[in-house]
Design an enzyme around this catalytic site. Structure first.
Site, PDB file in Angstrom:
ATOM      1  N   HIS A  82     -22.613 -13.213  -1.788  1.00 36.59           N
ATOM      2  CA  HIS A  82     -23.223 -13.816  -2.464  1.00 36.59           C
ATOM      3  C   HIS A  82     -24.626 -13.496  -3.491  1.00 36.59           C
ATOM      4  O   HIS A  82     -25.232 -12.177  -3.059  1.00 36.59           O
ATOM      5  CB  HIS A  82     -24.105 -14.967  -1.198  1.00 36.59           C
ATOM      6  N   ASP A 161     -29.900 -27.121   3.265  1.00 39.32           N
ATOM      7  CA  ASP A 161     -30.148 -26.705   2.475  1.00 39.32           C
ATOM      8  C   ASP A 161     -30.493 -26.871   0.876  1.00 39.32           C
ATOM      9  O   ASP A 161     -31.026 -27.261   0.302  1.00 39.32           O
ATOM     10  CB  ASP A 161     -29.559 -25.441   2.165  1.00 39.32           C
ATOM     11  N   ARG A 168     -37.742 -27.135  -3.329  1.00 40.32           N
ATOM     12  CA  ARG A 168     -38.234 -25.602  -3.388  1.00 40.32           C
ATOM     13  C   ARG A 168     -38.064 -25.085  -5.696  1.00 40.32           C
ATOM     14  O   ARG A 168     -39.413 -24.633  -5.476  1.00 40.32           O
ATOM     15  CB  ARG A 168     -37.224 -24.184  -2.725  1.00 40.32           C
ATOM     16  N   SER A 183     -31.871 -20.701   3.333  1.00 40.72           N
ATOM     17  CA  SER A 183     -30.980 -20.949   1.402  1.00 40.72           C
ATOM     18  C   SER A 183     -29.816 -20.029   1.725  1.00 40.72           C
ATOM     19  O   SER A 183     -29.015 -20.688   2.180  1.00 40.72           O
ATOM     20  CB  SER A 183     -31.610 -20.345   1.023  1.00 40.72           C
ATOM     21  N   LYS A 187     -26.466 -21.114   4.760  1.00 40.61           N
ATOM     22  CA  LYS A 187     -24.874 -21.823   3.442  1.00 40.61           C
ATOM     23  C   LYS A 187     -23.644 -20.854   3.868  1.00 40.61           C
ATOM     24  O   LYS A 187     -23.121 -21.291   3.989  1.00 40.61           O
ATOM     25  CB  LYS A 187     -24.914 -21.911   2.210  1.00 40.61           C
TER      26      LYS A 187
HETATM   27  N1  URA Z   1     -30.215 -18.730  -3.862  1.00 40.57           N
HETATM   28  C1  URA Z   1     -30.135 -19.088  -3.219  1.00 40.57           C
HETATM   29  O1  URA Z   1     -28.435 -19.562  -3.100  1.00 40.57           O
HETATM   30  N2  URA Z   1     -31.085 -19.765  -2.667  1.00 40.57           N
HETATM   31  C2  URA Z   1     -31.936 -18.855  -3.100  1.00 40.57           C
HETATM   32  O2  URA Z   1     -33.409 -19.503  -2.503  1.00 40.57           O
HETATM   33  C3  URA Z   1     -32.052 -18.481  -4.191  1.00 40.57           C
HETATM   34  C4  URA Z   1     -31.141 -17.647  -4.457  1.00 40.57           C
END
Ligand code: URA
Length: 433
Positions: A82, A161, A168, A183, A187
């Site tokens: 990620h 999220d 956000r 966040s 996930k």
């Molecule tokens: N990527 C994400 O999944 N969440 C964030 O808050 C920022 C970047």
């Protein structure tokens, strides 16, 4: 318990209990707490800070706001990567297939463009027909058949999220470590992975611009992941210029496929090789770093990684001819090369502005429901440290909206800083934790 009491408590800088965080997240996910109250709590948290205990509670509540997947039907280590978001970052399109070709299963759930940063889903959807909205059953089936599946967030996985991310974005509360950690990790932990490689961007195109902040974010996410029993590696990588040469959607997909076809020069390919190698190490496929790098390189050079991508595209209803014929991708109708106004070395590029130029020209979205013009993009002839002569190409723009050409040309020129002296080269990978 009432939301306004918890807003007040955070406004006054006090620590919320686990139950209070649970009340907020569960209430918001079920639409019992309205956006305006959640927005107020987010801003109070942003300004007053969250403790480690509050952050851990937030991650776990968001993680359990939906289904937590397992993939026992796939007898391979499951590893994902990620990125915290950048400009020109299309590494997922290369490293997912490359790692899958080397024996790691990659259940990848990606996001869309957020603010000035691009999103993997939008780049995939630039491939005609490609479907990112698979059901969870399809997602799991794909993983077994192909070793990789690339989808978007579903309403079943971390639904908290899904709502919070959008809120956000609209309330200027994205670049805050505990929220980003919650966040991302909620996930990722719900995907059913054994290990995770984090690419935490730092610099003027990242949400965390300062190196120290990026490092703290990486450490926070790694410790949250490890506390949940996962193997986590974090890389702090440079985002003081777009990654690679292209910024946009279809154009970045093109660059990713060219890399899978064996073009392994430059910063983009280098980051792909490193991230994918780290996925093999985290998955325990190999234990030696040099061997991991060699395996990934071979998977790309032999065509095995591209073949994996082709099968993945086919199974997700995309047009697999794109792997051999890049003209299958959408293209903009117009192009124009923007030249340097003076001679000098490129000593700075406002990376976030480059991302915003693409977004404003139609290549990104201001709101989630906005449509994207997939063909829009910029090709960067000059990157940090390059010497350019007055009148030489800086950037070639591909676009459909001719009316904005003069404005965008001025913005591209202003985003480049040219100086008489060559700047010191900065490492692409600053630290691995
Ligand atoms: N990527 C994400 O999944 N969440 C964030 O808050 C920022 C970047």
């Amino acid at each position: 318990m009432r939301p306004q009491d918890l807003i007040e408590k955070k406004r006054d800088g006090k620590e919320l209990t686990r139950d209070e965080i649970a009340f907020l997240i569960r209430g918001y996910t079920r639409d019992e707490i309205p956006d305006y109250q959640m927005a107020a709590w987010l801003m109070a948290g942003f300004l007053r800070g969250l403790s480690d205990a509050e952050t851990q509670a937030l991650v776990e509540e968001m993680l359990h706001s939906g289904e937590v997947l397992t993939h026992d039907h796939v007898p391979l280590p499951k590893v994902d990567k990620h990125s915290t978001g950048g400009v020109g970052d299309k590494t997922s399109l290369v490293i997912g297939p490359a790692a899958a070709a080397c024996g790691v299963a990659v259940p990848m759930i990606s996001g869309r463009a957020l603010a000035h940063t691009g999103g993997t889903l939008d780049k995939l959807e630039a491939i005609p027909g490609f479907r990112t909205n698979l059901t969870l059953a399809e997602f799991r089936d794909m993983l077994a058949r192909c070793g990789i599946s690339l989808i978007g967030q579903t309403k079943e996985i971390a639904p908290a999220d899904r709502k919070l991310y959008a809120l956000r974005d609209l309330t200027a509360t994205v670049p805050f470590r505990p929220f980003m950690c919650a966040s991302i990790m909620s996930k990722k932990m719900a995907e059913g992975i054994d290990g995770l490689v984090l690419d935490v961007k730092t610099g003027n195109g990242a949400f965390m611009r300062a190196y120290e902040d990026s490092l703290k974010l990486a450490e926070m996410m790694a410790s949250v992941g490890r506390a949940l029993g996962k193997r986590v590696v974090g890389l702090i990588t440079d985002m003081n210029q777009p990654l690679g040469r292209w910024v946009g959607n279809a154009v970045e997909t093109r660059e990713a496929i060219e890399c899978l076809q064996g073009q392994l020069d430059g910063d983009f390919a280098e980051l792909c090789l490193e991230l994918a190698a780290q996925m093999l190490l985290v998955g325990g496929v190999v234990t030696d770093w040099a061997e991991a790098r060699q395996r990934i390189r071979e998977a790309i050079v032999s065509g095995a990684a591209l073949e994996k991508f082709r099968v993945c595209i086919e199974l997700q209803d995309g047009d697999p001819r794109v792997c051999d014929d890049l003209n299958v991708l959408p293209q903009a109708g117009q192009s124009h090369t923007i030249t340097a106004a003076q001679t000098g070395f490129v000593s700075g590029i406002e990376t976030d502005e480059i991302g915003r130029i693409v977004m404003d020209w139609g290549g990104g979205r201001r709101r989630l429901e906005d449509k994207i013009d997939y063909g829009v993009g910029l090709y960067l002839h000059a990157k940090l440290g390059d010497e350019v002569q007055a009148g030489a190409p800086l950037v070639t723009a591909y676009y459909n909206d001719e009316a904005r050409l003069a404005e965008m040309t001025a913005r591209v020129r202003a985003a480049y800083q040219l100086t008489e002296t060559k700047p010191a080269a900065q490492p692409l990978i600053k630290k691995i934790i």
